[in-house]
Scaffold this active site. Structure first.
Site, short mmCIF file in Angstrom:
data_model
loop_
_atom_site.label_atom_id
_atom_site.label_comp_id
_atom_site.label_asym_id
_atom_site.label_seq_id
_atom_site.Cartn_x
_atom_site.Cartn_y
_atom_site.Cartn_z
CE1 TYR A 38 -75.16 42.56 -32.74
CE2 TYR A 38 -76.86 42.98 -31.11
CZ TYR A 38 -75.54 43.01 -31.49
OH TYR A 38 -74.59 43.49 -30.63
NE ARG A 182 -70.72 39.10 -34.88
CZ ARG A 182 -70.80 39.91 -33.83
NH1 ARG A 182 -71.83 40.74 -33.70
NH2 ARG A 182 -69.88 39.88 -32.91
CE LYS A 262 -67.66 38.60 -22.68
NZ LYS A 262 -67.85 38.77 -24.12
CG HIS A 286 -68.03 37.83 -28.74
ND1 HIS A 286 -67.31 38.88 -28.23
CD2 HIS A 286 -69.20 38.37 -29.14
CE1 HIS A 286 -68.01 40.00 -28.34
NE2 HIS A 286 -69.17 39.72 -28.89
NE ARG A 289 -72.84 37.93 -30.90
CZ ARG A 289 -74.02 38.18 -31.47
NH1 ARG A 289 -74.84 37.19 -31.70
NH2 ARG A 289 -74.36 39.40 -31.81
CG ASP A 317 -68.92 34.10 -22.30
OD1 ASP A 317 -68.42 33.59 -23.32
OD2 ASP A 317 -68.94 35.35 -22.12
NE ARG A 321 -78.08 29.09 -25.86
CZ ARG A 321 -76.98 29.85 -25.80
NH1 ARG A 321 -76.41 30.09 -24.64
NH2 ARG A 321 -76.47 30.37 -26.89
C1 FNR Z 1 -72.70 39.72 -27.31
N1 FNR Z 1 -71.47 39.65 -26.67
C2 FNR Z 1 -70.81 40.82 -26.32
N2 FNR Z 1 -69.64 40.77 -25.64
C3 FNR Z 1 -69.01 41.90 -25.26
O1 FNR Z 1 -67.95 41.83 -24.63
N3 FNR Z 1 -69.55 43.13 -25.57
C4 FNR Z 1 -70.71 43.26 -26.26
O2 FNR Z 1 -71.18 44.36 -26.53
C5 FNR Z 1 -71.36 42.07 -26.69
N4 FNR Z 1 -72.51 42.14 -27.42
C6 FNR Z 1 -73.21 40.98 -27.71
C7 FNR Z 1 -74.44 41.06 -28.35
C8 FNR Z 1 -75.19 39.91 -28.58
C9 FNR Z 1 -76.52 40.03 -29.24
C10 FNR Z 1 -74.69 38.65 -28.15
C11 FNR Z 1 -75.50 37.39 -28.33
C12 FNR Z 1 -73.46 38.57 -27.55
C13 FNR Z 1 -70.91 38.35 -26.23
C14 FNR Z 1 -71.41 37.97 -24.85
O3 FNR Z 1 -70.88 38.83 -23.88
C15 FNR Z 1 -71.04 36.53 -24.47
O4 FNR Z 1 -69.65 36.35 -24.61
C16 FNR Z 1 -71.77 35.49 -25.31
O5 FNR Z 1 -73.08 35.89 -25.59
C17 FNR Z 1 -71.79 34.16 -24.59
O6 FNR Z 1 -72.35 33.16 -25.38
P1 FNR Z 1 -73.90 32.70 -25.28
O7 FNR Z 1 -74.25 32.60 -23.81
O8 FNR Z 1 -74.70 33.74 -25.99
O9 FNR Z 1 -73.88 31.39 -25.98
#
Ligand code: FNR
Length: 393
Positions: A38, A182, A262, A286, A289, A317, A321
């Site tokens: 996940y 995914r 966002k 995101h 993702r 975002d 890292r």
């Molecule tokens: C997310 N992200 C995300 N965004 C959002 O608006 N609502 C959410 O509930 C979630 N849930 C979520 C779960 C997990 C496990 C991840 C890794 C990411 C996206 C998050 O807010 C953000 O946009 C990204 O994680 C940024 O990229 P990096 O820093 O993970 O590379």
């Protein structure tokens, strides 16, 4: 940093590594296949996520010498009408209790401790009110997964709860009206939002309007049929249909504070955001993702900043890292960077302490990176495109 070396003189070792690129691997060793899939997983072949990372390598910081400064760089930034001590925030990340039993309670507390704004996800495994309690006097913003127009009553209820609980800004995620393709979750047959316990539906479970809607539709309380409740909540917040730009008005009428959209990746959408009159956007895909085969988030940042940067606040975002990554995104015009996966790895490695460690490390790293490059502050006055070279050129 100095304290760490001082302690080192007494053979005291820090509890967590400072090697930012090791956090993912170390966290992976501790997680179940489902949790790992996940958080680490991305959409499709992972191309977008890969490009997110590669994009940082295309820009380099050119350090300047003999720049006399008064002290360490000023990292503070004015966003959404308030001064924040640091230019980073914790991204909204759902279902954090699958990573650590303390979940959002731990990360919201760590964010407050490190004076970093915390963006709470609608998919949290902890209620709005509990996250607010854990975050105390910290700065907190609420992320909305936006129910369809037919469920505006639920949206209103969530927004008023968030406002009452001290969330000062609203982040509306536009790239996830349905979850992306995914493979790592599909291989595990695992969707944390469809688990038939209360994980992932905490916000809905505790919402009076959603509860009464559920009761009238299913003829029982949520607790009597958790499976149906989870499915109903999932359909409500991932309605598999998009709103239109006109619908933003409804949010503006029902939220007093600033609104930030966002998931913006195009100049066209950034201009639409200006037209509808929101206060900010997050240039984000995101974390790769949602759409596979997409562009890097950093790659589109300068164009978007050039088009709208003086009309609303641009957050960034996807792929950050380390401190230098933050410096580059700020130099390209982002006001503030949002961290996703890294702080979740901190949560896996050590709950609140681990999350704190990641946030502190990022900021320490950023501070020294700027200082060593002769950059006096993280504001555009000092940290701008003139400090970067593009390696391809
Ligand atoms: C997310 N992200 C995300 N965004 C959002 O608006 N609502 C959410 O509930 C979630 N849930 C979520 C779960 C997990 C496990 C991840 C890794 C990411 C996206 C998050 O807010 C953000 O946009 C990204 O994680 C940024 O990229 P990096 O820093 O993970 O590379």
């Amino acid at each position: 940093e100095n304290t760490i070396y001082q302690k080192g003189l007494r053979y005291e070792r820090p509890p967590f590594t400072f090697k930012a690129l090791d956090w993912e691997r170390l966290a992976e060793e501790r997680m179940s296949a489902e949790s790992k899939g996940y958080v680490v997983g991305s959409a499709g072949t992972g191309e977008t996520a890969r490009k997110n990372r590669e994009a940082f390598g295309r820009w380099s910081i050119v350090p300047r010498r003999l720049v006399k400064t008064d002290g360490f760089p000023d990292l503070s930034v004015e966003v959404l009408g308030k001064r924040q001590p640091f230019p980073i925030a914790c991204a909204p990340v759902g279902v954090q209790r699958i990573f650590n039993p303390d979940g959002e309670m731990a990360t919201a507390a760590a964010a407050a401790r490190e004076r970093v704004p915390y963006i709470m996800s609608t998919a949290s495994s902890t209620s709005i009110e509990d996250v607010a309690r854990a975050n105390g006097d910290g700065e907190r913003w609420y992320q909305l997964y936006w129910p369809p127009n037919e469920r505006n009553d639920v949206t209103k209820s969530i927004l008023s709860r968030a406002e009452k609980a001290g969330f000062s800004a609203l982040f509306v995620t536009l790239d996830t009206y349905i979850l992306g393709w995914r493979p790592s979750d599909m291989d595990n047959g695992y969707n944390p939002f469809l688990r038939s316990d209360q994980i992932g539906v905490a916000v809905g479970l505790t919402d009076p309007v959603f509860r009464s809607h559920f009761k009238s539709k299913h003829g029982c309380e949520i607790e009597d049929d958790m499976g149906a409740a989870v499915a109903e909540w999932t359909r409500t917040v991932f309605p598999a249909m998009s709103h239109s730009w006109e619908d933003i008005k409804f949010l503006q009428e029902n939220w007093k504070g600033p609104i930030v959209l966002k998931g913006i990746q195009s100049v066209e959408d950034a201009k639409k955001a200006v037209e509808v009159g929101v206060q900010g956007i997050v240039v984000s895909n995101h974390g790769g993702r949602q759409t596979d085969g997409g562009n890097s988030s950093l790659g589109v940042l300068p164009r978007i900043v050039d088009a709208v940067g003086d009309k609303l606040e641009v957050f960034f975002d996807s792929g950050i890292r380390c401190g230098a990554d933050i410096a580059k995104a700020l130099a390209l015009g982002a006001k503030m960077c949002i961290l996703g996966r890294p702080y979740i790895y901190g949560l896996v490695l050590g709950g609140e302490e681990g999350t704190s460690h990641v946030l502190k490390s990022m900021l320490g790293d950023l501070e020294l990176t700027l200082h060593l490059a002769g950059i006096a502050s993280s504001s555009q006055k000092h940290l701008n495109r003139s400090v970067l070279v593009k390696e391809d050129d």
